[in-house]
Design an enzyme around this catalytic site. Structure first.
Site, PDB file in Angstrom:
ATOM      1  N   ASP A  37       0.799  -1.268   0.099  1.00 48.13           N
ATOM      2  CA  ASP A  37       0.074   0.077   0.063  1.00 48.13           C
ATOM      3  C   ASP A  37       0.987   1.100   0.036  1.00 48.13           C
ATOM      4  O   ASP A  37       2.194   1.252   0.222  1.00 48.13           O
ATOM      5  CB  ASP A  37      -1.008   0.027   1.128  1.00 48.13           C
TER       6      ASP A  37
HETATM    7  N1  URA Z   1      -1.299  -5.977   3.925  1.00 50.09           N
HETATM    8  C1  URA Z   1      -1.734  -4.892   3.747  1.00 50.09           C
HETATM    9  O1  URA Z   1      -2.826  -4.542   4.657  1.00 50.09           O
HETATM   10  N2  URA Z   1      -1.055  -3.745   3.255  1.00 50.09           N
HETATM   11  C2  URA Z   1      -0.109  -4.073   2.639  1.00 50.09           C
HETATM   12  O2  URA Z   1       0.717  -3.102   2.098  1.00 50.09           O
HETATM   13  C3  URA Z   1       0.855  -5.358   2.429  1.00 50.09           C
HETATM   14  C4  URA Z   1      -0.097  -6.309   2.974  1.00 50.09           C
END
Ligand code: URA
Length: 239
Positions: free
Chosen positions: A104
């Site tokens: 993310d």
């Molecule tokens: N899980 C998440 O919630 N975000 C990420 O960036 C990676 C795994």
């Protein structure tokens, strides 16, 4: 053996037309001699190709690890926002690079950047269950029931069933630091797993994908090529 223009554009950010133009105007040498024919075929592993005075270092595929800071998009390109590819140094830039496995925008840590689609497919395939290790800070202590739900395989709020995961509290407290290992890669998986047990993730970092461990000497935003050993270990992962 491949066409000279094709070799150059596979190893740089130049398009085939741009490479062809440089060749035509005499800015490319092969084994020390100017070569003005884009269609001549060479083996880049055995012939020294120099573009605009810079030797072309040939590698069929490249593999870099990046310590991603928050605020950077984990995609190949975006018209408005900086991406993980923009953080790579000039020497790593070439066409076709992409992050193998998304994080993310607000997540930190290990991103593998490559142009090897086969490897990326293999390590991301849900069939291979490659472990991914994350550290997370939570907004409240993790209860014993929540930890057990992770070990049993949590059910997300939309009903999605996850595989069993490993969870360990590294630092207790009101905002504990936990380490989680998951064996799949669903969208926002870590945040949704914690949401399913009533916790909010306030900070998230990926520290490993299979045997590939984030090099902690890399400051946020820094990257380096994988070592031969790291490439072999990630390639052997799926076996
Ligand atoms: N899980 C998440 O919630 N975000 C990420 O960036 C990676 C795994």
């Amino acid at each position: 053996m491949d066409r000279l223009d094709k070799i150059i554009c596979s190893q740089t950010t130049l398009t085939r037309t741009e490479a062809g133009r440089l060749i035509k105007i005499g800015r490319v040498t092969v084994d020390g001699k100017v070569c003005k024919q884009a269609s001549t075929k060479w083996d880049p592993a055995t012939h020294a190709i120099v573009v605009d005075g810079k030797p072309l270092s040939y590698a069929e595929n490249i593999y870099w690890m990046l310590n991603k800071p928050a605020g950077i998009l984990c995609v190949s390109r975006d018209p408005k926002a900086p991406t993980v590819i923009d953080l790579l140094p000039e020497e790593a830039r070439r066409r076709g690079l992409f992050p193998a496995g998304r994080l993310d925008k607000d997540t930190h840590g290990l991103v593998l950047i490559t142009d090897d689609g086969t490897l990326a497919h293999d390590i991301l395939s849900p069939r291979h269950h490659i472990p991914k290790t994350y550290r997370a800070v939570l907004d409240k202590p993790l209860t014993a029931e929540a930890a057990q739900a992770f070990r049993d395989g949590p059910t997300l709020e939309d009903g999605t069933q996850c595989l069993p995961a490993r969870v360990q509290v590294l630092e207790e407290g009101e905002n504990p630091l936990v380490e989680v290992v998951i064996y799949e890669g669903k969208f926002h998986q870590i945040k949704r797993m914690f949401a399913a047990v009533g916790c909010h993730v306030t900070w998230l970092k990926r520290i490993a994908m299979g045997g590939l461990i984030l090099d902690e000497t890399l400051a946020e935003g820094e990257s380096r090529p994988l070592t031969e050993q790291e490439i072999t270990s990630i390639m052997n992962e799926k076996k």
